[in-house]
Design an enzyme around this catalytic site. Structure first.
Site, PDB file in Angstrom:
ATOM      1  N   GLU A  79       0.847  -1.186   0.000  1.00 13.00           N
ATOM      2  CA  GLU A  79       0.000   0.000   0.000  1.00 13.00           C
ATOM      3  C   GLU A  79       0.886   1.241   0.000  1.00 13.00           C
ATOM      4  O   GLU A  79       0.437   2.334   0.303  1.00 13.00           O
ATOM      5  CB  GLU A  79      -0.936   0.012   1.204  1.00 13.00           C
ATOM      6  CG  GLU A  79      -0.273  -0.057   2.553  1.00 13.00           C
ATOM      7  CD  GLU A  79      -1.273   0.011   3.689  1.00 13.00           C
ATOM      8  OE1 GLU A  79      -1.628   1.144   4.069  1.00 13.00           O
ATOM      9  OE2 GLU A  79      -1.694  -1.041   4.198  1.00 13.00           O
ATOM     10  N   CYS A 111      -3.383  -3.745   4.191  1.00  6.95           N
ATOM     11  CA  CYS A 111      -2.413  -4.755   4.609  1.00  6.95           C
ATOM     12  C   CYS A 111      -2.731  -6.150   4.090  1.00  6.95           C
ATOM     13  O   CYS A 111      -2.068  -7.125   4.467  1.00  6.95           O
ATOM     14  CB  CYS A 111      -2.320  -4.782   6.141  1.00  6.95           C
ATOM     15  SG  CYS A 111      -1.872  -3.200   6.873  1.00  6.95           S
ATOM     16  N   TYR A 143       2.948   7.684   9.852  1.00  4.19           N
ATOM     17  CA  TYR A 143       1.781   8.409  10.358  1.00  4.19           C
ATOM     18  C   TYR A 143       2.093   9.856  10.700  1.00  4.19           C
ATOM     19  O   TYR A 143       1.180  10.656  10.887  1.00  4.19           O
ATOM     20  CB  TYR A 143       1.222   7.708  11.614  1.00  4.19           C
ATOM     21  CG  TYR A 143       0.691   6.330  11.341  1.00  4.19           C
ATOM     22  CD1 TYR A 143      -0.613   6.139  10.881  1.00  4.19           C
ATOM     23  CD2 TYR A 143       1.489   5.215  11.521  1.00  4.19           C
ATOM     24  CE1 TYR A 143      -1.102   4.872  10.620  1.00  4.19           C
ATOM     25  CE2 TYR A 143       1.004   3.937  11.268  1.00  4.19           C
ATOM     26  CZ  TYR A 143      -0.288   3.771  10.815  1.00  4.19           C
ATOM     27  OH  TYR A 143      -0.763   2.514  10.549  1.00  4.19           O
ATOM     28  N   HIS A 233      -2.047 -10.735  11.648  1.00  2.89           N
ATOM     29  CA  HIS A 233      -1.517  -9.455  11.181  1.00  2.89           C
ATOM     30  C   HIS A 233      -1.298  -8.606  12.427  1.00  2.89           C
ATOM     31  O   HIS A 233      -2.188  -8.487  13.274  1.00  2.89           O
ATOM     32  CB  HIS A 233      -2.510  -8.785  10.240  1.00  2.89           C
ATOM     33  CG  HIS A 233      -2.238  -7.333  10.009  1.00  2.89           C
ATOM     34  ND1 HIS A 233      -1.074  -6.887   9.437  1.00  2.89           N
ATOM     35  CD2 HIS A 233      -2.974  -6.222  10.307  1.00  2.89           C
ATOM     36  CE1 HIS A 233      -1.099  -5.560   9.379  1.00  2.89           C
ATOM     37  NE2 HIS A 233      -2.240  -5.138   9.906  1.00  2.89           N
TER      38      HIS A 233
END
Length: 392
Positions: A79, A111, A143, A233
């Site tokens: 991504e 993800c 972020y 994950h």
């Protein structure tokens, strides 16, 4: 036919930031990071690394001359794409000198991209049993400095080769899937950094896991007792622990609880030391579990993949006898040689990343010890290089 993971590798930056140092700099209790989200270190990605070079550095560990000739499909989950049109798989195929008859595509769904690639590879190999498929999940989680998501940053790449008669993990043919259009995490086209509704995303993660897991048990007439390990994950490692606890609440067998909790600790060991990999996070957890050396041949592993926005999938894998010959603790020993950086140095590196621009630019590639580096751009074309000595 048995189909699955035949080779598996991982790469991340040679630099890391101690999470306790970041907590102190942000006037937070270090235990909020070390225990509250379950992270000890965070990979600090140099500006001379991007999605492509991270993938190339991971894949070169498992792609030799024989593989270059045999691989005929490259699936690249990310991504953090470097181009709105050109697939990162094309760059990767070129850097690794994989035969030009191979095809390749880039897969995007937060993800979930690498897991989508695994399902595609399963079908491809079923039709072509003699073929080999290279898959990578490569991302840099960003972020922003001094944001709520800062403590869950990280980056790196996981690479694998899938084939018939795999030597590491046989992937099960059955899975359960869930898709919902939600806004728990997204990155608009005008942003380099992600936006996230943290509490909402955590709640959805757990709900997606419970639904897909319970649906799998029902459809396959199995119980949680049938699993030797459940892995997740891991955007941060406490997230997986919360999900696991959500299905252990109704388990009365203490030995089952202890087994699954113990194996979860093995599976999050490396993720604690690296941070968020996005598409590679689940598979770094798999590497962590395999390299812990505590699994028996034939162990049944449940894997939960989640991609915000959102898609979730639960599937299984069976450990192949002799897997330790293909992946063991030496496979990740390089992590012990990383260098810690200060918070101020981390912030400098973070701000040095090239933003979308029309001007020519160079990165600090001369200081990067990685085999593959991103040198910058000329005439809006990305420039890559493979050379770890005397760079110029």
């Amino acid at each position: 036919m048995k189909i699955g993971i035949d080779k598996l590798s991982f790469f991340t930056s040679d630099l890391y930031l101690p999470m306790a140092d970041l907590a102190n700099a942000r006037n937070e209790d270090p235990n909020k990071y070390l225990i509250g989200i379950g992270q000890s270190k965070q990979a600090v990605i140099r500006n001379s690394q991007d999605t492509v070079t991270l993938a190339a550095n991971a894949a070169m560990k498992i792609v030799d001359d024989e593989e270059r000739a045999k691989i005929d499909l490259v699936l690249f989950g990310t991504e953090s794409g470097v181009d709105n049109s050109k697939s990162a798989a094309i760059y990767l195929q070129s850097l690794l000198k994989i035969n030009s008859a191979a095809s390749g595509v880039e897969l995007k769904q937060a993800c979930f991209g690498l897991t989508a690639g695994i399902q595609l590879a399963m079908g491809y190999i079923a039709l072509h049993p003699d073929r080999r498929v290279l898959l990578v999940g490569s991302d840099i989680a960003r972020y922003g400095i001094n944001t709520l998501g800062e403590k869950t940053q990280g980056g790196g790449a996981v690479a694998m080769i899938m084939s018939a008669n795999p030597r590491i993990l046989e992937i099960g043919t059955q899975s359960t899937h869930l898709t919902r259009d939600i806004m728990d995490f997204w990155r608009p086209l005008n942003r380099d950094e992600a936006l996230v509704d943290g509490q909402y995303s955590s709640e959805e993660f757990i709900q997606f896991f419970k639904e897909t897991f319970n649906l799998y048990l029902e459809s396959q007439d199995e119980t949680i007792n049938d699993f030797d390990a459940l892995i997740f994950h891991l955007p941060y490692t406490k997230m997986g622990l919360k999900a696991l606890r959500a299905v252990l609440e109704n388990v009365d067998n203490l030995s089952v609880k202890e087994r699954l909790l113990d194996k979860f600790e093995d599976s999050r060991r490396l993720n604690r030391e690296v941070g968020n990999l996005y598409t590679g996070s689940l598979y770094l957890s798999l590497i962590s579990l395999l390299t812990a050396g505590t699994l028996k041949d034939g162990a049944n592993i449940g894997l939960f993949s989640y991609g915000s926005g959102a898609e979730g999938e639960f599937f299984t894998g069976k450990v192949v006898a002799g897997y330790e010959k293909m992946i063991n603790k030496n496979s990740v020993k390089f992590l012990e040689n990383r260098q810690a950086v200060s918070v101020s140095e981390y912030e400098r590196i973070y701000r040095s990343f090239l933003k979308p621009q029309t001007d020519d630019a160079k990165t600090d590639f001369k200081n990067d010890p990685a085999p593959f580096v991103f040198k910058g751009q000329e005439n809006q074309k990305r420039i890559y290089d493979q050379n770890n000595e005397n760079r110029n």
